[in-house]
Design a protein around this motif. Structure first.
Motif, PDB file in Angstrom:
ATOM      1  N   SER A  53       0.988  -1.278   0.033  1.00 15.03           N
ATOM      2  CA  SER A  53       0.040   0.080   0.090  1.00 15.03           C
ATOM      3  C   SER A  53       0.972   1.425   0.140  1.00 15.03           C
ATOM      4  O   SER A  53       0.416   2.329  -0.671  1.00 15.03           O
ATOM      5  CB  SER A  53      -0.962  -0.074   1.087  1.00 15.03           C
ATOM      6  N   GLY A  54       2.122   1.144   0.318  1.00 12.88           N
ATOM      7  CA  GLY A  54       3.116   2.256   0.539  1.00 12.88           C
ATOM      8  C   GLY A  54       3.713   2.230  -0.792  1.00 12.88           C
ATOM      9  O   GLY A  54       4.346   3.411  -0.852  1.00 12.88           O
ATOM     10  N   GLY A  55       3.580   1.555  -1.848  1.00  9.41           N
ATOM     11  CA  GLY A  55       4.271   1.607  -3.174  1.00  9.41           C
ATOM     12  C   GLY A  55       5.553   0.952  -3.160  1.00  9.41           C
ATOM     13  O   GLY A  55       6.284   1.021  -4.131  1.00  9.41           O
ATOM     14  N   ASN A  56       5.837   0.098  -2.162  1.00 10.61           N
ATOM     15  CA  ASN A  56       7.237  -0.802  -2.278  1.00 10.61           C
ATOM     16  C   ASN A  56       6.726  -2.115  -2.974  1.00 10.61           C
ATOM     17  O   ASN A  56       5.776  -2.598  -3.115  1.00 10.61           O
ATOM     18  CB  ASN A  56       7.619  -1.232  -0.921  1.00 10.61           C
ATOM     19  N   THR A  57       7.926  -2.459  -4.161  1.00  9.46           N
ATOM     20  CA  THR A  57       7.431  -3.490  -5.156  1.00  9.46           C
ATOM     21  C   THR A  57       8.748  -4.739  -4.673  1.00  9.46           C
ATOM     22  O   THR A  57       9.700  -4.363  -4.366  1.00  9.46           O
ATOM     23  CB  THR A  57       7.922  -2.893  -6.539  1.00  9.46           C
ATOM     24  N   ASN A  58       8.281  -5.631  -5.417  1.00 11.26           N
ATOM     25  CA  ASN A  58       9.094  -6.909  -5.242  1.00 11.26           C
ATOM     26  C   ASN A  58       8.832  -7.581  -6.703  1.00 11.26           C
ATOM     27  O   ASN A  58       7.408  -7.800  -7.032  1.00 11.26           O
ATOM     28  CB  ASN A  58       8.869  -7.815  -4.017  1.00 11.26           C
ATOM     29  N   TYR A  59       9.789  -8.265  -7.302  1.00 10.60           N
ATOM     30  CA  TYR A  59       9.654  -8.853  -8.513  1.00 10.60           C
ATOM     31  C   TYR A  59      10.194 -10.241  -8.750  1.00 10.60           C
ATOM     32  O   TYR A  59      11.096 -10.381  -7.943  1.00 10.60           O
ATOM     33  CB  TYR A  59      10.249  -7.945  -9.608  1.00 10.60           C
ATOM     34  N   ALA A  60       9.500 -11.035  -9.606  1.00 15.10           N
ATOM     35  CA  ALA A  60      10.403 -12.286  -9.757  1.00 15.10           C
ATOM     36  C   ALA A  60      11.485 -11.876 -10.494  1.00 15.10           C
ATOM     37  O   ALA A  60      11.501 -11.135 -11.402  1.00 15.10           O
ATOM     38  CB  ALA A  60       9.383 -13.156 -10.441  1.00 15.10           C
ATOM     39  N   ASP A  61      12.578 -12.790 -10.486  1.00 14.03           N
ATOM     40  CA  ASP A  61      13.780 -12.635 -11.144  1.00 14.03           C
ATOM     41  C   ASP A  61      13.743 -12.736 -12.706  1.00 14.03           C
ATOM     42  O   ASP A  61      14.317 -11.750 -13.119  1.00 14.03           O
ATOM     43  CB  ASP A  61      14.865 -13.758 -10.532  1.00 14.03           C
ATOM     44  N   SER A  62      12.860 -13.351 -12.987  1.00 10.28           N
ATOM     45  CA  SER A  62      12.581 -13.527 -14.532  1.00 10.28           C
ATOM     46  C   SER A  62      12.147 -12.205 -15.035  1.00 10.28           C
ATOM     47  O   SER A  62      12.010 -12.458 -16.355  1.00 10.28           O
ATOM     48  CB  SER A  62      11.667 -14.793 -14.608  1.00 10.28           C
ATOM     49  N   VAL A  63      11.457 -11.529 -14.318  1.00  7.28           N
ATOM     50  CA  VAL A  63      10.772 -10.293 -14.768  1.00  7.28           C
ATOM     51  C   VAL A  63      11.330  -8.980 -14.526  1.00  7.28           C
ATOM     52  O   VAL A  63      11.063  -7.927 -15.048  1.00  7.28           O
ATOM     53  CB  VAL A  63       9.188 -10.204 -14.832  1.00  7.28           C
ATOM     54  N   LYS A  64      12.433  -9.129 -13.674  1.00  7.99           N
ATOM     55  CA  LYS A  64      13.005  -7.535 -13.167  1.00  7.99           C
ATOM     56  C   LYS A  64      13.567  -7.098 -14.279  1.00  7.99           C
ATOM     57  O   LYS A  64      14.343  -7.673 -15.247  1.00  7.99           O
ATOM     58  CB  LYS A  64      14.212  -8.025 -12.088  1.00  7.99           C
ATOM     59  N   GLY A  65      13.469  -5.765 -14.371  1.00 13.09           N
ATOM     60  CA  GLY A  65      14.035  -4.898 -15.569  1.00 13.09           C
ATOM     61  C   GLY A  65      13.154  -5.013 -16.770  1.00 13.09           C
ATOM     62  O   GLY A  65      13.097  -4.119 -17.622  1.00 13.09           O
ATOM     63  N   ARG A  66      12.019  -5.856 -16.762  1.00 12.01           N
ATOM     64  CA  ARG A  66      11.215  -5.752 -17.969  1.00 12.01           C
ATOM     65  C   ARG A  66       9.753  -5.424 -17.685  1.00 12.01           C
ATOM     66  O   ARG A  66       8.827  -4.784 -18.252  1.00 12.01           O
ATOM     67  CB  ARG A  66      10.924  -7.410 -18.659  1.00 12.01           C
ATOM     68  N   PHE A  67       9.312  -5.782 -16.394  1.00 14.32           N
ATOM     69  CA  PHE A  67       7.750  -5.405 -15.948  1.00 14.32           C
ATOM     70  C   PHE A  67       8.049  -4.521 -14.829  1.00 14.32           C
ATOM     71  O   PHE A  67       8.805  -4.562 -14.119  1.00 14.32           O
ATOM     72  CB  PHE A  67       7.430  -6.820 -15.177  1.00 14.32           C
ATOM     73  N   THR A  68       6.858  -3.843 -14.781  1.00 18.63           N
ATOM     74  CA  THR A  68       6.548  -2.602 -13.646  1.00 18.63           C
ATOM     75  C   THR A  68       5.260  -2.851 -13.277  1.00 18.63           C
ATOM     76  O   THR A  68       4.156  -2.708 -13.893  1.00 18.63           O
ATOM     77  CB  THR A  68       6.907  -1.423 -14.226  1.00 18.63           C
ATOM     78  N   ILE A  69       5.223  -3.086 -11.958  1.00 23.13           N
ATOM     79  CA  ILE A  69       3.867  -2.782 -11.182  1.00 23.13           C
ATOM     80  C   ILE A  69       3.597  -1.605 -10.600  1.00 23.13           C
ATOM     81  O   ILE A  69       4.498  -0.931 -10.051  1.00 23.13           O
ATOM     82  CB  ILE A  69       3.704  -4.150 -10.061  1.00 23.13           C
ATOM     83  N   SER A  70       2.548  -1.236 -10.805  1.00 20.48           N
ATOM     84  CA  SER A  70       2.061   0.075 -10.037  1.00 20.48           C
ATOM     85  C   SER A  70       0.673  -0.017  -9.574  1.00 20.48           C
ATOM     86  O   SER A  70      -0.187  -0.818  -9.815  1.00 20.48           O
ATOM     87  CB  SER A  70       2.204   1.302 -11.110  1.00 20.48           C
TER      88      SER A  70
END
Length: 123
Positions: A53-70
């Motif tokens: 809810s505060g905007g901190n994000t975490n990604y799977a290694d396979s999508v880091k640098g390609r996908f963005t969650i917002s």
């Protein structure tokens, strides 16, 4: 009744982009973490990305640098911008949210899932 509805899936060529959206509806008091998961044929569902809810994000290694969650808290929505997609990104993508909602008899916090949207990446 809380519902999560995804949109934006479809067919895209490798190297292209796609944007997924998910809107939460119902008598919502608060939304905590929101995320995207995916499930490819004959594979287990896996985490793609999560946002607090505060905007901190975490990604799977396979999508880091390609996908963005917002997310847009006012609209009760979460998005997944998918760039430089690969054939291995092909899957059904599911929206997930940790929601506190008002039911007919109480306030309840639980995890909810959308029905999923198909993403197919052609080579």
């Amino acid at each position: 009744q809380v519902q999560l509805v995804e949109s934006g899936g479809g067919l895209v060529q490798a190297g292209g982009s796609l944007r997924l959206s998910c809107v939460v509806s119902g008598t919502i008091l608060n939304i905590n973490d929101m995320g995207w998961y995916r499930q490819a044929p004959e594979k287990q569902r896996e985490l793609v990305a999560v946002i607090t809810s505060g905007g901190n994000t975490n990604y799977a290694d396979s999508v880091k640098g390609r996908f963005t969650i917002s997310r847009d808290n006012a609209k009760k929505a979460v998005y997944l911008q998918m760039n430089s997609v690969k054939p291995e990104d092909t899957a059904v993508y599911y929206c997930n949210a940790d929601v506190t909602a008002l039911t007919s008899s109480s306030i309840r916090r639980r995890e909810y899932w959308g029905r999923g949207t198909q993403v197919t990446v052609s080579s």
